[in-house]
Design an enzyme around this catalytic site. Structure first.
Site, short mmCIF file in Angstrom:
data_model
loop_
_atom_site.label_atom_id
_atom_site.label_comp_id
_atom_site.label_asym_id
_atom_site.label_seq_id
_atom_site.Cartn_x
_atom_site.Cartn_y
_atom_site.Cartn_z
N LYS A 206 54.22 30.42 13.52
CA LYS A 206 53.48 31.57 14.04
C LYS A 206 53.90 32.82 13.30
CE LYS A 206 53.76 34.66 17.14
NZ LYS A 206 53.12 35.74 16.37
N GLY A 259 63.46 38.02 14.36
CA GLY A 259 62.78 39.19 14.92
C GLY A 259 63.76 40.04 15.70
N SER A 260 63.23 40.72 16.71
CA SER A 260 64.05 41.69 17.43
C SER A 260 65.05 40.99 18.36
CB SER A 260 63.16 42.61 18.26
OG SER A 260 62.43 41.86 19.21
N THR A 261 66.15 41.65 18.61
CA THR A 261 67.16 41.10 19.51
C THR A 261 66.59 40.94 20.92
OG1 THR A 261 68.97 41.89 18.17
CG2 THR A 261 69.46 41.54 20.48
N GLY A 264 64.52 37.88 20.95
CA GLY A 264 65.44 36.74 20.78
C GLY A 264 66.08 36.34 22.10
N GLU A 281 67.74 34.63 14.31
CA GLU A 281 68.21 35.61 13.32
C GLU A 281 67.63 36.94 13.76
OE1 GLU A 281 68.08 38.14 10.88
OE2 GLU A 281 67.00 36.94 9.39
N CYS A 315 66.47 43.24 8.05
CA CYS A 315 67.42 43.01 9.14
C CYS A 315 68.85 43.34 8.71
CB CYS A 315 67.32 41.59 9.65
SG CYS A 315 67.32 40.37 8.35
P1 NAI Z 1 59.29 41.21 17.60
O1 NAI Z 1 60.61 40.59 17.78
O2 NAI Z 1 58.48 41.54 18.82
O3 NAI Z 1 58.35 40.26 16.69
C1 NAI Z 1 58.82 39.25 15.83
C2 NAI Z 1 58.01 37.98 16.07
O4 NAI Z 1 58.19 37.55 17.41
C3 NAI Z 1 56.51 38.14 15.89
O5 NAI Z 1 55.96 36.96 15.34
C4 NAI Z 1 56.02 38.29 17.33
O6 NAI Z 1 54.67 37.90 17.50
C5 NAI Z 1 56.95 37.35 18.05
N1 NAI Z 1 57.12 37.62 19.48
C6 NAI Z 1 57.08 38.83 20.12
N2 NAI Z 1 57.27 38.66 21.43
C7 NAI Z 1 57.42 37.32 21.65
C8 NAI Z 1 57.64 36.53 22.81
N3 NAI Z 1 57.73 37.09 24.02
N4 NAI Z 1 57.76 35.19 22.67
C9 NAI Z 1 57.68 34.62 21.45
N5 NAI Z 1 57.46 35.33 20.31
C10 NAI Z 1 57.33 36.66 20.42
O7 NAI Z 1 59.48 42.49 16.72
P2 NAI Z 1 58.52 43.81 16.61
O8 NAI Z 1 58.06 44.20 17.97
O9 NAI Z 1 57.48 43.53 15.61
O10 NAI Z 1 59.53 44.88 16.04
C11 NAI Z 1 60.40 45.57 16.92
C12 NAI Z 1 61.74 45.77 16.32
O11 NAI Z 1 62.35 44.51 16.12
C13 NAI Z 1 61.78 46.42 14.95
O12 NAI Z 1 61.74 47.80 15.02
C14 NAI Z 1 63.11 45.93 14.45
O13 NAI Z 1 64.13 46.72 14.98
C15 NAI Z 1 63.23 44.54 15.02
N6 NAI Z 1 62.83 43.50 14.05
C16 NAI Z 1 63.82 42.80 13.41
C17 NAI Z 1 63.50 41.88 12.44
C18 NAI Z 1 64.53 41.10 11.72
O14 NAI Z 1 64.29 40.68 10.60
N7 NAI Z 1 65.67 40.82 12.30
C19 NAI Z 1 62.10 41.65 12.03
C20 NAI Z 1 61.13 42.39 12.81
C21 NAI Z 1 61.51 43.29 13.76
MG MG Z 2 57.69 43.22 19.73
#
Ligand code: NAI
Ligand code: MG
Length: 508
Positions: A206, A259-261, A264, A281, A315
């Site tokens: 996804k 993705g975000s903590t 996670g 991660e 990240c």
């Molecule tokens: P996010 O963690 O919401 O999104 C990352 C992925 O998770 C996307 O594919 C999203 O569709 C999916 N996702 C979101 N909510 C979910 C849920 N409840 N269940 C399963 N999957 C879900 O990150 P977002 O909102 O795009 O960015 C927010 C903050 O997160 C950023 O400002 C940054 O601080 C951090 N982030 C960290 C990343 C990393 O590489 N460690 C990458 C992206 C964001």
């Molecule tokens: Mg989000």
């Protein structure tokens, strides 16, 4: 927008996409399930935006529970029956190599798609993301034929004269749901898919709702490479719907997430209901520590790249700078000068050095952090604003006069914003570097071996770079301590994430 945040920078116009990309953008919403491109049952759409213009360039499907059910059925069938479980490791290796060759053949189109969808320059995508993706599949292709177990000596007693032959094998963990973010869309897909496929798993990928395009193009290349139907399924859609449904689904054996903590933590909780295997991660707030004996010019260049590479949407970005008092002014001047010289613009303009952030949401979040820093007493050395043009730009920014308790120092900003602090006593710097809930990475800059070897063991982070920052390699484990997650991607560790150990104990 607050007037004090305006920027005087001129932003060029985004050039038109190439015919190949224009054609791809018109393909329309579809999901890859069981080897076929199908419509979503939900009929809901997600708009895909070019962050350099703010305009919609495509729409994709918002997969729902019914689509997740179909994808899980297809992935389970492909895992249990048909050609995939019958293939030898060498045959899986060939398929992964074929895919890497197709990525190379289509590198120009993939780089451009990544650029118009994510905002990064086509140039960066063409030297980092796309070749990195190709190399990742090649590296993991080699692992398919190198997965081994052990023979085990046992001392099982109680039955006179009994003998045992005991060994372990590593078997694929099963159906894997892999949820990836928007900062390196194609490369993150590779980090997830490649080890899973090398190990013999089947996958449901996804991509992030903001950046689904290169994943869909990769799906086409996966079919062209000859992977059997259902081995890789691709569901576009929102995290709260498609992502959450995948995590909760009892037919999924493993979740891999970047993705975000905060998400996670949600995923880890939800996956507990069916005790899925989970690797996470997550975010970071990585320190860059510059000692008084460092090569200061090299450290300035390295620290600038550590925070401004990929617009800080990394990240492991080096977002907290600690420079020794004796070099602090020189370092901060140097990084601020580098920040001012970076040319902002749209990703398809060859003059551009830094594109827009990925979305309006991200631009607002990053500008909000800069504003919170000012309100809490930080000073802006350079940047701090956004040009008035359309597009989600944020100037590369350096904040000084920051305090450890400020939000800009504690929280992941995920944008081109550095917080700079000075330190006096090198015995205190490890504690300052570790003063965070995160533990993904760090860099230390010094020419003194003894300084380096004394500080490295004290830093609580999954990767510590010395005199460099942000370098990753498919053979070098990558992942977090503390709230940056658990599990290590790359190398042997990634294969371990996608296999179960089976002990076989045979009375002979
Ligand atoms: P996010 O963690 O919401 O999104 C990352 C992925 O998770 C996307 O594919 C999203 O569709 C999916 N996702 C979101 N909510 C979910 C849920 N409840 N269940 C399963 N999957 C879900 O990150 P977002 O909102 O795009 O960015 C927010 C903050 O997160 C950023 O400002 C940054 O601080 C951090 N982030 C960290 C990343 C990393 O590489 N460690 C990458 C992206 C964001
Ligand atoms: Mg989000």
């Amino acid at each position: 927008m607050n007037a004090s945040l305006a920027s005087q920078r001129e932003i060029a116009k985004q050039p038109e996409p190439s015919p190949a990309v224009a054609r791809f953008l018109k393909r329309g919403p579809r999901l890859l399930i069981g080897g076929e491109w199908v419509e979503s049952k939900s009929k809901q759409l997600v708009s895909v935006i070019d962050p350099a213009t703010g305009r919609e360039i495509a729409t994709v499907a918002d997969a729902d529970q019914a689509d997740v059910d179909r994808a899980v059925v297809a992935a389970r069938a492909a895992f249990e029956k048909g050609p995939w479980p019958e293939m030898t490791p060498a045959q899986r290796e060939v398929l992964l190599w074929r895919l890497s060759d197709l990525i190379e053949k289509n590198a120009d189109e993939l780089s451009e798609l990544e650029s118009v969808n994510n905002g990064k320059t086509k140039f960066m995508a063409s030297i980092i993301d796309v070749p990195g993706t190709r190399n990742y599949f090649r590296y993991m292709a080699g692992w398919a034929t190198k997965i081994t177990g052990d023979t085990i000596s046992t001392s099982i007693g109680g039955i006179p004269g009994a003998k045992f032959h005991t060994y372990t094998s590593r078997e694929p963990v099963g159906v894997c749901a892999q949820i990836v973010p928007w900062n390196f869309p194609l490369a993150m897909a590779a980090w997830k898919l490649a080890p899973a496929l090398a190990a013999g798993c089947t996958c449901i990928l996804k991509p992030a709702e903001q950046t689904p395009l290169t994943a869909l193009r990769l799906g086409e290349l996966i079919i062209e490479a000859g992977f059997p139907p259902g081995v890789v399924n691709i569901l576009t859609g929102l995290g709260e719907t498609a992502g959450a449904a995948l995590v909760a689904h009892p037919g999924v054996d493993k979740i891999a997430f970047t993705g975000s903590t905060s998400v996670g933590k949600l995923i880890n909780k939800s996956a507990t209901d069916t005790l899925k295997r989970v690797s996470l991660e997550l975010g970071g707030k990585s320190p860059v520590v510059i000692f008084p004996d460092a090569d200061v010019n090299a450290a300035i260049g390295g620290a600038s790249n550590a925070i401004f590479f990929n617009h800080g949407q990394v990240c492991c970005a080096g977002s907290r700078l600690y420079a020794h008092r004796s070099v602090f002014d020189q370092v901060v001047e140097g990084i601020s000068g580098a920040a001012r010289s970076i040319k902002l613009g749209p990703g398809l303009d060859p003059q551009t050095q830094m594109g827009p952030l990925v979305s309006k949401e991200q631009q607002d979040r990053v500008l909000g952090y800069i504003e919170s820093g000012r309100k809490q007493g930080a000073s802006v050395m350079t940047g701090g604003g956004a040009p008035s043009n359309p597009g989600y730009y944020v100037e590369p920014t350096v904040l000084v006069n920051v305090k450890p308790e400020m939000r800009v120092v504690r929280e992941e900003i995920f944008g081109p914003v550095l917080v700079a602090q000075r330190f006096d006593d090198i015995n205190e710097i490890a504690a300052m570097a570790n003063d965070t809930e995160y533990g993904l990475s760090a860099s230390v800059w010094s020419k003194d071996l003894s300084t380096v070897h004394r500080i490295v063991p004290k830093i609580r982070a999954g990767t510590v770079w010395v005199n460099c920052h942000n370098f990753v390699d498919p053979n070098m484990p990558f992942g977090g301590f503390k709230q940056s997650g658990f599990g290590r991607e790359h190398g042997r560790s990634a294969i371990e994430l996608y296999t179960e150990i089976k002990s076989v104990c045979m009375a002979i």
